[in-house]
Design an enzyme around this catalytic site. Structure first.
Site, PDB file in Angstrom:
ATOM      1  N   ASP A  99      15.851   2.737  14.448  1.00  0.00           N
ATOM      2  CA  ASP A  99      15.227   1.628  15.168  1.00  0.00           C
ATOM      3  C   ASP A  99      13.823   1.295  14.682  1.00  0.00           C
ATOM      4  O   ASP A  99      13.009   0.742  15.415  1.00  0.00           O
ATOM      5  CB  ASP A  99      15.181   1.978  16.660  1.00  0.00           C
ATOM      6  CG  ASP A  99      14.609   3.354  16.900  1.00  0.00           C
ATOM      7  OD1 ASP A  99      13.854   3.836  16.040  1.00  0.00           O
ATOM      8  OD2 ASP A  99      14.915   3.967  17.938  1.00  0.00           O
ATOM      9  N   GLU A 121      23.185   5.812  13.952  1.00  0.00           N
ATOM     10  CA  GLU A 121      22.447   6.113  15.194  1.00  0.00           C
ATOM     11  C   GLU A 121      22.319   4.851  16.063  1.00  0.00           C
ATOM     12  O   GLU A 121      21.231   4.476  16.526  1.00  0.00           O
ATOM     13  CB  GLU A 121      21.061   6.701  14.909  1.00  0.00           C
ATOM     14  CG  GLU A 121      20.440   7.400  16.108  1.00  0.00           C
ATOM     15  CD  GLU A 121      18.991   7.808  15.867  1.00  0.00           C
ATOM     16  OE1 GLU A 121      18.115   6.933  15.802  1.00  0.00           O
ATOM     17  OE2 GLU A 121      18.746   9.017  15.732  1.00  0.00           O
ATOM     18  N   GLU A 135      10.703  -0.103  19.177  1.00  0.00           N
ATOM     19  CA  GLU A 135      12.012   0.407  18.753  1.00  0.00           C
ATOM     20  C   GLU A 135      13.169  -0.072  19.634  1.00  0.00           C
ATOM     21  O   GLU A 135      14.272  -0.323  19.142  1.00  0.00           O
ATOM     22  CB  GLU A 135      11.993   1.942  18.708  1.00  0.00           C
ATOM     23  CG  GLU A 135      11.099   2.520  17.607  1.00  0.00           C
ATOM     24  CD  GLU A 135       9.640   2.633  17.996  1.00  0.00           C
ATOM     25  OE1 GLU A 135       9.291   2.230  19.128  1.00  0.00           O
ATOM     26  OE2 GLU A 135       8.829   3.099  17.176  1.00  0.00           O
ATOM     27  N   HIS A 217       3.335  10.514  18.424  1.00  0.00           N
ATOM     28  CA  HIS A 217       2.985   9.360  17.582  1.00  0.00           C
ATOM     29  C   HIS A 217       3.357   8.001  18.183  1.00  0.00           C
ATOM     30  O   HIS A 217       3.139   6.966  17.555  1.00  0.00           O
ATOM     31  CB  HIS A 217       3.678   9.480  16.225  1.00  0.00           C
ATOM     32  CG  HIS A 217       5.171   9.284  16.296  1.00  0.00           C
ATOM     33  ND1 HIS A 217       5.741   8.037  16.272  1.00  0.00           N
ATOM     34  CD2 HIS A 217       6.180  10.150  16.423  1.00  0.00           C
ATOM     35  CE1 HIS A 217       7.054   8.174  16.355  1.00  0.00           C
ATOM     36  NE2 HIS A 217       7.340   9.443  16.455  1.00  0.00           N
ATOM     37  N   ARG A 219       3.757   4.418  19.668  1.00  0.00           N
ATOM     38  CA  ARG A 219       2.838   3.273  19.801  1.00  0.00           C
ATOM     39  C   ARG A 219       2.463   2.981  21.251  1.00  0.00           C
ATOM     40  O   ARG A 219       1.326   2.636  21.553  1.00  0.00           O
ATOM     41  CB  ARG A 219       3.510   2.027  19.220  1.00  0.00           C
ATOM     42  CG  ARG A 219       3.101   1.705  17.827  1.00  0.00           C
ATOM     43  CD  ARG A 219       3.687   0.375  17.384  1.00  0.00           C
ATOM     44  NE  ARG A 219       3.003  -0.122  16.211  1.00  0.00           N
ATOM     45  CZ  ARG A 219       3.128   0.379  14.993  1.00  0.00           C
ATOM     46  NH1 ARG A 219       3.911   1.412  14.783  1.00  0.00           N
ATOM     47  NH2 ARG A 219       2.460  -0.139  13.979  1.00  0.00           N
ATOM     48  N   HIS A 250       0.437  13.449  13.009  1.00  0.00           N
ATOM     49  CA  HIS A 250       0.974  12.246  12.353  1.00  0.00           C
ATOM     50  C   HIS A 250      -0.174  11.500  11.665  1.00  0.00           C
ATOM     51  O   HIS A 250      -1.289  11.466  12.193  1.00  0.00           O
ATOM     52  CB  HIS A 250       1.634  11.376  13.425  1.00  0.00           C
ATOM     53  CG  HIS A 250       2.464  10.247  12.902  1.00  0.00           C
ATOM     54  ND1 HIS A 250       1.912   9.158  12.276  1.00  0.00           N
ATOM     55  CD2 HIS A 250       3.802  10.021  12.921  1.00  0.00           C
ATOM     56  CE1 HIS A 250       2.888   8.308  11.930  1.00  0.00           C
ATOM     57  NE2 HIS A 250       4.045   8.823  12.319  1.00  0.00           N
TER      58      HIS A 250
HETATM   59  C1  UD1 Z   1       7.032   4.498  12.541  1.00  0.00           C
HETATM   60  C2  UD1 Z   1       8.124   3.760  13.325  1.00  0.00           C
HETATM   61  C3  UD1 Z   1       8.599   4.599  14.505  1.00  0.00           C
HETATM   62  C4  UD1 Z   1       8.970   6.010  14.067  1.00  0.00           C
HETATM   63  C5  UD1 Z   1       7.810   6.614  13.296  1.00  0.00           C
HETATM   64  C6  UD1 Z   1       8.210   7.966  12.776  1.00  0.00           C
HETATM   65  C7  UD1 Z   1       8.004   1.330  13.489  1.00  0.00           C
HETATM   66  C8  UD1 Z   1       7.369   0.166  14.139  1.00  0.00           C
HETATM   67  N1  UD1 Z   1       7.570   2.524  13.873  1.00  0.00           N
HETATM   68  O1  UD1 Z   1       5.898   4.569  13.372  1.00  0.00           O
HETATM   69  O2  UD1 Z   1       9.720   3.975  15.106  1.00  0.00           O
HETATM   70  O3  UD1 Z   1       9.252   6.768  15.212  1.00  0.00           O
HETATM   71  O4  UD1 Z   1       7.488   5.780  12.186  1.00  0.00           O
HETATM   72  O5  UD1 Z   1       7.111   8.713  12.384  1.00  0.00           O
HETATM   73  O6  UD1 Z   1       8.861   1.153  12.661  1.00  0.00           O
HETATM   74  N2  UD1 Z   1       0.706   6.623   7.681  1.00  0.00           N
HETATM   75  C9  UD1 Z   1       0.233   7.218   6.523  1.00  0.00           C
HETATM   76  N3  UD1 Z   1       1.144   7.910   5.745  1.00  0.00           N
HETATM   77  C10 UD1 Z   1       2.439   8.044   6.065  1.00  0.00           C
HETATM   78  C11 UD1 Z   1       2.901   7.438   7.267  1.00  0.00           C
HETATM   79  C12 UD1 Z   1       2.017   6.734   8.043  1.00  0.00           C
HETATM   80  O7  UD1 Z   1      -0.925   7.138   6.185  1.00  0.00           O
HETATM   81  O8  UD1 Z   1       3.205   8.675   5.329  1.00  0.00           O
HETATM   82  C13 UD1 Z   1      -0.244   5.848   8.517  1.00  0.00           C
HETATM   83  C14 UD1 Z   1      -0.681   4.532   7.851  1.00  0.00           C
HETATM   84  O9  UD1 Z   1      -2.001   4.272   8.181  1.00  0.00           O
HETATM   85  C15 UD1 Z   1       0.247   3.522   8.535  1.00  0.00           C
HETATM   86  C16 UD1 Z   1       0.323   4.101   9.926  1.00  0.00           C
HETATM   87  O10 UD1 Z   1       0.383   5.499   9.746  1.00  0.00           O
HETATM   88  O11 UD1 Z   1      -0.277   2.226   8.501  1.00  0.00           O
HETATM   89  C17 UD1 Z   1       1.444   3.604  10.790  1.00  0.00           C
HETATM   90  O12 UD1 Z   1       2.709   3.697  10.159  1.00  0.00           O
HETATM   91  P1  UD1 Z   1       3.945   2.844  10.768  1.00  0.00           P
HETATM   92  O13 UD1 Z   1       5.171   3.151   9.970  1.00  0.00           O
HETATM   93  O14 UD1 Z   1       3.574   1.426  10.908  1.00  0.00           O
HETATM   94  O15 UD1 Z   1       4.079   3.360  12.238  1.00  0.00           O
HETATM   95  P2  UD1 Z   1       4.430   4.789  12.806  1.00  0.00           P
HETATM   96  O16 UD1 Z   1       3.573   4.981  13.993  1.00  0.00           O
HETATM   97  O17 UD1 Z   1       4.414   5.781  11.729  1.00  0.00           O
HETATM   98  N1  UDP Z   2       9.070  16.451  11.200  1.00  0.00           N
HETATM   99  C1  UDP Z   2       8.670  16.961   9.964  1.00  0.00           C
HETATM  100  N2  UDP Z   2       7.363  17.361   9.829  1.00  0.00           N
HETATM  101  C2  UDP Z   2       6.461  17.275  10.836  1.00  0.00           C
HETATM  102  C3  UDP Z   2       6.874  16.727  12.072  1.00  0.00           C
HETATM  103  C4  UDP Z   2       8.181  16.318  12.223  1.00  0.00           C
HETATM  104  O1  UDP Z   2       9.462  17.057   9.040  1.00  0.00           O
HETATM  105  O2  UDP Z   2       5.310  17.676  10.641  1.00  0.00           O
HETATM  106  C5  UDP Z   2      10.469  15.983  11.344  1.00  0.00           C
HETATM  107  C6  UDP Z   2      11.200  16.418  12.597  1.00  0.00           C
HETATM  108  O3  UDP Z   2      11.840  17.660  12.399  1.00  0.00           O
HETATM  109  C7  UDP Z   2      12.176  15.287  12.836  1.00  0.00           C
HETATM  110  C8  UDP Z   2      11.442  14.083  12.314  1.00  0.00           C
HETATM  111  O4  UDP Z   2      10.419  14.564  11.461  1.00  0.00           O
HETATM  112  O5  UDP Z   2      13.362  15.430  12.097  1.00  0.00           O
HETATM  113  C9  UDP Z   2      10.869  13.288  13.448  1.00  0.00           C
HETATM  114  O6  UDP Z   2       9.958  12.355  12.983  1.00  0.00           O
HETATM  115  P1  UDP Z   2       8.989  11.575  13.961  1.00  0.00           P
HETATM  116  O7  UDP Z   2       8.697  12.406  15.165  1.00  0.00           O
HETATM  117  O8  UDP Z   2       7.837  11.120  13.129  1.00  0.00           O
HETATM  118  O9  UDP Z   2       9.826  10.274  14.330  1.00  0.00           O
HETATM  119  P2  UDP Z   2      10.895   9.927  15.478  1.00  0.00           P
HETATM  120  O10 UDP Z   2      12.012  10.892  15.374  1.00  0.00           O
HETATM  121  O11 UDP Z   2      10.184   9.971  16.782  1.00  0.00           O
HETATM  122  O12 UDP Z   2      11.294   8.536  15.136  1.00  0.00           O
END
Ligand code: UD1
Ligand code: UDP
Length: 380
Positions: A99, A121, A135, A217, A219, A250
């Site tokens: 999602d 999923e 999501e 993490h 939003r 995160h």
């Molecule tokens: C995203 C997904 C969320 C998912 C989450 C898993 C959307 C809107 N959100 O949220 O559904 O649960 O990923 O973790 O699709 N960033 C880094 N390096 C990384 C990843 C993130 O620096 O490897 C930072 C960046 O500043 C980026 C910010 O995190 O702009 C937000 O990333 P984004 O994918 O937009 O949102 P998440 O909160 O990670």
């Molecule tokens: N995870 C990981 N390293 C971490 C934290 C989480 O590999 O430091 C894994 C975790 O086991 C799970 C997935 O990342 O499989 C979950 O990711 P996240 O919580 O970012 O996203 P969500 O599942 O809420 O979309």
């Protein structure tokens, strides 16, 4: 002429990559399909960690991530670049997972080209438009345009049936995260590995200390919610100096800033704020944890495999199976509620033991095989 059907797998974030890993593996083993992988790289470092672990080499890397990106930019960039990828790849099916915004944009791009869509999923719901945000709406929109809905559980299937989705488009497969988890658990069994992990995670040296594993993490919790979560952890760390609170933070700046401000190590020697761990180390740490405090979707699905009680820092969950089974509790983002629930598990062994259930309601590790079996039948 090549009669193999072409499948384009698209994902962009850490959890999607983990949950697509077994699907890609099974697709590659299947002679009926030619598989291509496209990553939007909505996540960069956290996604690359997963690609390395599962040895996934994308055919297309859109590299869209920017610091503190917003939903508009992620959606627009993904959609425009996916247009080019789909024009070049010309797949017979696009597979998306979960999602995230990448999931939604990829499904929409496929729909614009009238390419069939498979949604891994599918069927998770809270029916609350803003929780999780965005999501809940991403996945509902994807359902509308999907041709194959691979749902993890009966509950998810029933959601889709109630929404009027034809039962011919719904397939119960289990969640592919359990496939990934089983793969890793098998890979880390050797004693050598355990010594290596022990060295990497130095807080594990203090063997007498229980580990509380934390992630967060979402939003919808940015701002006040995260402040409450951090304040609760700070109080818990002070009240329970005999526990180690380990938080792989995160990389989102909206998470990093409050967490690092409120939970700095100098004041709280038993709080470990660490970098996001690669999946292998994280799985190892889940096994070592006494309990898990999280708002993650994936971790709710994984904790049961290890019999770890889980406190979900959200007001509502699209994964009610764990709550129903008694292994997860919703504690919201209220400071007092988080503190009380955690304290109870740390001090009342009976309550703790009741939450220890070594059965995973989300899957059996064979989801990807089922998905590929269905696709062979339907597309072959
Ligand atoms: C995203 C997904 C969320 C998912 C989450 C898993 C959307 C809107 N959100 O949220 O559904 O649960 O990923 O973790 O699709 N960033 C880094 N390096 C990384 C990843 C993130 O620096 O490897 C930072 C960046 O500043 C980026 C910010 O995190 O702009 C937000 O990333 P984004 O994918 O937009 O949102 P998440 O909160 O990670
Ligand atoms: N995870 C990981 N390293 C971490 C934290 C989480 O590999 O430091 C894994 C975790 O086991 C799970 C997935 O990342 O499989 C979950 O990711 P996240 O919580 O970012 O996203 P969500 O599942 O809420 O979309």
């Amino acid at each position: 002429m090549n009669k193999r059907k072409k499948i384009l797998v698209v994902f962009g974030t850490r959890p999607d990559a983990i949950k697509m890993a077994s699907v890609i593996k099974q697709l590659n083993l299947c002679p009926d399909f030619k598989t291509q992988v496209c990553i939007t790289a909505q996540h960069r470092q956290m996604l690359d960690q997963v690609l390395r672990i599962f040895n996934i080499k994308p055919d297309y890397d859109l590299d869209i991530m920017r610091k503190n990106q917003d939903l508009f930019v992620v959606t627009a960039k993904s959609l425009l670049q996916l247009k080019k990828v789909m024009l070049k790849s010309k797949p017979n099916l696009v597979l998306v997972q979960g999602d995230t915004t990448t999931t939604f944009a990829a499904a929409l791009a496929a729909f614009y080209f009238k390419i069939p869509i498979g949604h891994v999923e599918a069927g998770l719901r809270t029916y609350d438009k803003y929780s999780p945000y965005p999501e809940e709406i991403n996945r509902r929109l994807v359902t509308e345009i999907s041709d194959f809905n691979f749902v993890p559980t009966t509950w998810a299937k029933n959601n889709l049936l109630k929404e009027g989705i034809s039962k011919n488009k719904i397939f119960i497969t289990g969640n592919t995260v359990v496939d990934a988890l089983h793969d890793i658990v098998r890979a880390i069994k050797s004693p050598d590995k355990k010594i290596e992990f022990g060295k990497k995670l130095d807080f594990l040296k203090k063997k007498d200390k229980r580990i509380i594993l934390i992630t967060g993490h979402r939003r919808e919790s940015f701002g006040e919610g995260f402040r409450n979560i951090c304040l609760a952890i700070r109080e818990l760390a002070t009240a329970f100096p005999e526990c180690n609170f380990v938080y792989p933070v995160h990389l989102n700046p909206n998470v990093q800033t409050p967490v690092r401000r409120i939970l700095s190590r100098k004041q709280l020697p038993n709080v470990y704020l660490i970098e996001p761990l690669d999946y292998i180390l994280f799985v190892y740490l889940m096994q070592k944890a006494y309990l898990i405090l999280t708002d993650s979707g994936g971790i709710q699905e994984e904790a049961g495999t290890f019999g770890k009680p889980i406190l979900v820092m959200r007001n509502i969950t699209e994964r009610p199976e764990g709550v129903k089974a008694g292994m997860a509790k919703l504690v919201g983002v209220n400071k007092e509620k988080i503190f009380r629930a955690c304290k109870q598990l740390l001090t009342d062994k009976d309550v703790y033991d009741k939450m220890v259930k070594r059965k995973n309601p989300y899957g059996d590790g064979k989801a990807a095989k089922r998905i590929i079996g269905i696709l062979r039948k339907k597309l072959g």
